[in-house]
Design a protein around this motif. Structure first.
Motif, mmCIF file in Angstrom:
data_model
loop_
_atom_site.group_PDB
_atom_site.id
_atom_site.type_symbol
_atom_site.label_atom_id
_atom_site.label_comp_id
_atom_site.label_asym_id
_atom_site.label_seq_id
_atom_site.Cartn_x
_atom_site.Cartn_y
_atom_site.Cartn_z
ATOM 1 N N ALA A 268 1.625 2.838 -18.309
ATOM 2 C CA ALA A 268 0.409 2.479 -17.581
ATOM 3 C C ALA A 268 -0.781 2.883 -18.427
ATOM 4 O O ALA A 268 -0.791 3.959 -19.035
ATOM 5 C CB ALA A 268 0.352 3.173 -16.223
ATOM 6 N N VAL A 269 -1.797 2.011 -18.487
ATOM 7 C CA VAL A 269 -3.012 2.283 -19.264
ATOM 8 C C VAL A 269 -4.169 2.470 -18.298
ATOM 9 O O VAL A 269 -4.500 1.557 -17.529
ATOM 10 C CB VAL A 269 -3.319 1.143 -20.242
ATOM 11 N N HIS A 270 -4.784 3.631 -18.323
ATOM 12 C CA HIS A 270 -5.933 3.948 -17.474
ATOM 13 C C HIS A 270 -7.194 4.062 -18.316
ATOM 14 O O HIS A 270 -7.141 4.205 -19.541
ATOM 15 C CB HIS A 270 -5.724 5.288 -16.755
ATOM 16 N N ASP A 271 -8.319 4.044 -17.637
ATOM 17 C CA ASP A 271 -9.587 4.456 -18.248
ATOM 18 C C ASP A 271 -10.341 5.252 -17.199
ATOM 19 O O ASP A 271 -10.982 4.693 -16.303
ATOM 20 C CB ASP A 271 -10.404 3.249 -18.691
ATOM 21 N N SER A 272 -10.244 6.574 -17.271
ATOM 22 C CA SER A 272 -10.826 7.443 -16.245
ATOM 23 C C SER A 272 -12.346 7.412 -16.254
ATOM 24 O O SER A 272 -12.977 7.947 -15.341
ATOM 25 C CB SER A 272 -10.324 8.882 -16.419
ATOM 26 N N ARG A 273 -12.950 6.763 -17.243
ATOM 27 C CA ARG A 273 -14.407 6.636 -17.269
ATOM 28 C C ARG A 273 -14.899 5.633 -16.227
ATOM 29 O O ARG A 273 -16.042 5.716 -15.775
ATOM 30 C CB ARG A 273 -14.881 6.213 -18.662
ATOM 31 N N THR A 274 -14.051 4.679 -15.865
ATOM 32 C CA THR A 274 -14.471 3.649 -14.905
ATOM 33 C C THR A 274 -13.590 3.597 -13.662
ATOM 34 O O THR A 274 -14.011 3.066 -12.631
ATOM 35 C CB THR A 274 -14.461 2.259 -15.563
ATOM 36 N N ALA B 187 -10.898 8.401 -9.105
ATOM 37 C CA ALA B 187 -9.892 9.467 -9.174
ATOM 38 C C ALA B 187 -8.660 9.107 -8.360
ATOM 39 O O ALA B 187 -7.523 9.389 -8.764
ATOM 40 C CB ALA B 187 -10.502 10.776 -8.679
ATOM 41 N N ALA B 188 -8.868 8.465 -7.202
ATOM 42 C CA ALA B 188 -7.733 8.095 -6.346
ATOM 43 C C ALA B 188 -6.826 7.083 -7.039
ATOM 44 O O ALA B 188 -5.592 7.168 -6.938
ATOM 45 C CB ALA B 188 -8.241 7.538 -5.021
ATOM 46 N N SER B 189 -7.417 6.139 -7.756
ATOM 47 C CA SER B 189 -6.590 5.110 -8.408
ATOM 48 C C SER B 189 -5.715 5.707 -9.502
ATOM 49 O O SER B 189 -4.639 5.173 -9.807
ATOM 50 C CB SER B 189 -7.469 4.002 -8.983
ATOM 51 N N LEU B 190 -6.152 6.808 -10.083
ATOM 52 C CA LEU B 190 -5.379 7.436 -11.155
ATOM 53 C C LEU B 190 -4.124 8.125 -10.638
ATOM 54 O O LEU B 190 -3.229 8.450 -11.413
ATOM 55 C CB LEU B 190 -6.248 8.446 -11.904
ATOM 56 N N THR B 191 -4.046 8.340 -9.323
ATOM 57 C CA THR B 191 -2.885 9.028 -8.755
ATOM 58 C C THR B 191 -1.807 8.073 -8.258
ATOM 59 O O THR B 191 -0.729 8.515 -7.849
ATOM 60 C CB THR B 191 -3.321 9.918 -7.572
ATOM 61 N N LEU B 192 -2.059 6.776 -8.265
ATOM 62 C CA LEU B 192 -1.102 5.829 -7.701
ATOM 63 C C LEU B 192 0.227 5.872 -8.444
ATOM 64 O O LEU B 192 0.279 6.050 -9.662
ATOM 65 C CB LEU B 192 -1.677 4.413 -7.744
ATOM 66 N N SER C 14 0.826 -1.207 0.000
ATOM 67 C CA SER C 14 0.000 0.000 0.000
ATOM 68 C C SER C 14 0.862 1.260 0.000
ATOM 69 O O SER C 14 0.536 2.246 -0.677
ATOM 70 C CB SER C 14 -0.964 -0.005 1.197
ATOM 71 N N THR C 15 1.977 1.238 0.730
ATOM 72 C CA THR C 15 2.881 2.396 0.714
ATOM 73 C C THR C 15 3.492 2.588 -0.663
ATOM 74 O O THR C 15 3.598 3.722 -1.169
ATOM 75 C CB THR C 15 3.989 2.227 1.766
ATOM 76 N N GLY C 16 3.883 1.486 -1.301
ATOM 77 C CA GLY C 16 4.441 1.579 -2.648
ATOM 78 C C GLY C 16 3.453 2.145 -3.647
ATOM 79 O O GLY C 16 3.809 2.949 -4.511
ATOM 80 N N HIS C 17 2.193 1.730 -3.542
ATOM 81 C CA HIS C 17 1.184 2.254 -4.457
ATOM 82 C C HIS C 17 1.055 3.769 -4.332
ATOM 83 O O HIS C 17 0.973 4.480 -5.334
ATOM 84 C CB HIS C 17 -0.174 1.618 -4.160
ATOM 85 N N HIS C 18 1.032 4.271 -3.114
ATOM 86 C CA HIS C 18 0.759 5.692 -2.906
ATOM 87 C C HIS C 18 2.001 6.575 -3.013
ATOM 88 O O HIS C 18 1.911 7.719 -3.472
ATOM 89 C CB HIS C 18 0.083 5.898 -1.546
ATOM 90 N N GLU C 19 3.155 6.065 -2.598
ATOM 91 C CA GLU C 19 4.357 6.907 -2.552
ATOM 92 C C GLU C 19 5.422 6.496 -3.563
ATOM 93 O O GLU C 19 6.345 7.258 -3.813
ATOM 94 C CB GLU C 19 4.972 6.852 -1.139
#
Length: 395
Positions: free
Chosen positions: A360-366, A369-374, A216-221
């Motif tokens: 990294a491939v995102h889809d901001s439609r689904t 917002a928090a997951s897009l910042t990882l 979890s720390t790696g994901h956020h920081e």
């Protein structure tokens, strides 16, 4: 025996994550036949992994602690990198938690367990999160393969799992790790104390301890951050304490479910393009695609009827050397998912994208917002994501 760590060296895997629990059982002298292979037993697996014979075993899974991550930061993890034996293992693809807890718990990769990523499209067409099981699917009906803990239970032997209270009867626990007695504990010191207490019980053969804060720390920081180094140092110190206090005759094994890579917010460090691609901003990539699932490093694309080959060609042309883009048939034929149960064939994306480099491939439609910042991510086929440690200490 001391481990010698060269962070720049390539890891030569000594086995797979799917062998660890079976091997720990075999190290305790408990002879269980391996799934679908009557000629191989848990005792054979213990020997193949070099696990010493013992009265009991404790297996610690540190979420997100890849072999490359650990050896690169050996300075803050002296116990894990210089005590006992340090080898490398290969985890399953996608290199993500749900898939690899299933691999760890059953010895079977995602093609057989159906635990095929962070999110998948379930048969009713909905986006299913395999951590939260948000669609209400029954984990016992979905993942029908027996776990190592269930096999132990059938043999009248006893296993204990130690983790947070919220995991005690979670859908993922019931899918991947059912069959043990669950003892809840929150902080890592509490989990170490709980594991030690269980190991002192005469009838307990195997203890499994899970710790998730490194991931979890790696994901956020990001795994190269000071915060991640602090999380690893804390983990290392507590696991050293566990090792010091083990009952005589206990083998201790430490491993992980996957590694991690950091993805920039902004330009790629490899090509003159953004590191992150948002399908919502790319009409070319969105064309013909009904649903984007998986995770940013291992994407399942579910196409509209008849559009799968066009989607594959467009994505392959657009991403080039930044990804391996495969049709469903190709990803099955490569064996990346292991043998595939026919029940799960259409759970696999019509097109599967394995990111390389810092893509990294995102889809901001689904996605939230928090997951897009990882920052830290995993899921793909790279050695940094699929190589995990095997630390073995004889008590």
């Amino acid at each position: 025996m001391s481990a010698s760590v060269d962070p720049g060296a390539a890891a030569e895997p000594a086995g797979t994550l799917g062998q660890v629990l079976w091997g720990a059982v075999g190290a305790c002298g408990i002879d269980l036949a391996m799934p679908d292979d009557a000629a191989t037993s848990s005792v054979d697996v213990a020997a193949a992994l070099g696990l010493p014979q013992a009265r009991k075993a404790v297996v610690v899974l540190v979420d997100g602690l890849g072999w490359h991550n650990l050896t690169d930061r050996a300075d803050v993890a002296p116990f894990l990198t210089s005590t006992g034996r340090l080898d490398a293992l290969t985890c399953a693809f996608p290199s993500t938690t749900a898939t690899n807890l299933g691999y760890f718990g059953t010895g079977r990769a995602g093609g057989e367990t159906g635990l095929l990523g962070y999110t998948v499209r379930e048969p009713r067409g909905r986006l299913m999160n395999m951590i939260s099981w948000n669609t209400g699917a029954d984990p016992l009906a979905w993942q029908r393969r027996p776990t190592v803990f269930e096999r132990l239970e059938e043999a009248d032997r006893s296993a204990v799992s130690v983790g947070p209270w919220r995991f005690a009867s979670s859908p993922l626990t019931r899918a991947a790790l059912r069959g043990s007695e669950f003892l809840p504990a929150e902080t890592l010191p509490e989990r170490v104390d709980t594991a030690l207490g269980a190991l002192r019980e005469v009838d307990v053969d195997l203890v499994y301890l899970y710790w998730g804060d490194v991931d979890s720390t790696g994901h956020h920081e990001g795994w190269r951050s000071g915060e991640w180094a602090d999380a690893l140092a804390h983990t290392d110190a507590e696991l050293a304490r566990l090792a010091r206090l083990l009952p005589l005759g206990t083998t201790m094994v430490v491993t992980a479910d996957h590694g991690m890579v950091d993805i920039p917010h902004g330009p790629s460090t490899h090509v003159a393009e953004p590191a992150r691609v948002d399908v919502a901003d790319r009409p070319d990539l969105a064309a013909g695609v009904d649903l984007v699932a998986g995770e940013p490093r291992a994407v399942h694309l579910y196409s509209r009827p008849g559009a799968a080959e066009q989607v594959r060609e467009v994505w392959a042309d657009a991403l080039g050397d930044r990804a391996r883009v495969m049709s469903r048939a190709e990803v099955i034929d490569t064996g990346l998912l292991g043998p595939v149960d026919p029940r799960f064939t259409e759970v696999i994306g019509d097109v599967v994208v394995a990111a390389l480099g810092d893509l990294a491939v995102h889809d901001s439609r689904t996605q939230t917002a928090a997951s897009l910042t990882l920052v830290g991510m995993h899921g793909s086929i790279t050695p940094a994501e699929r190589t995990v440690p095997l630390v073995v200490l004889e008590g």
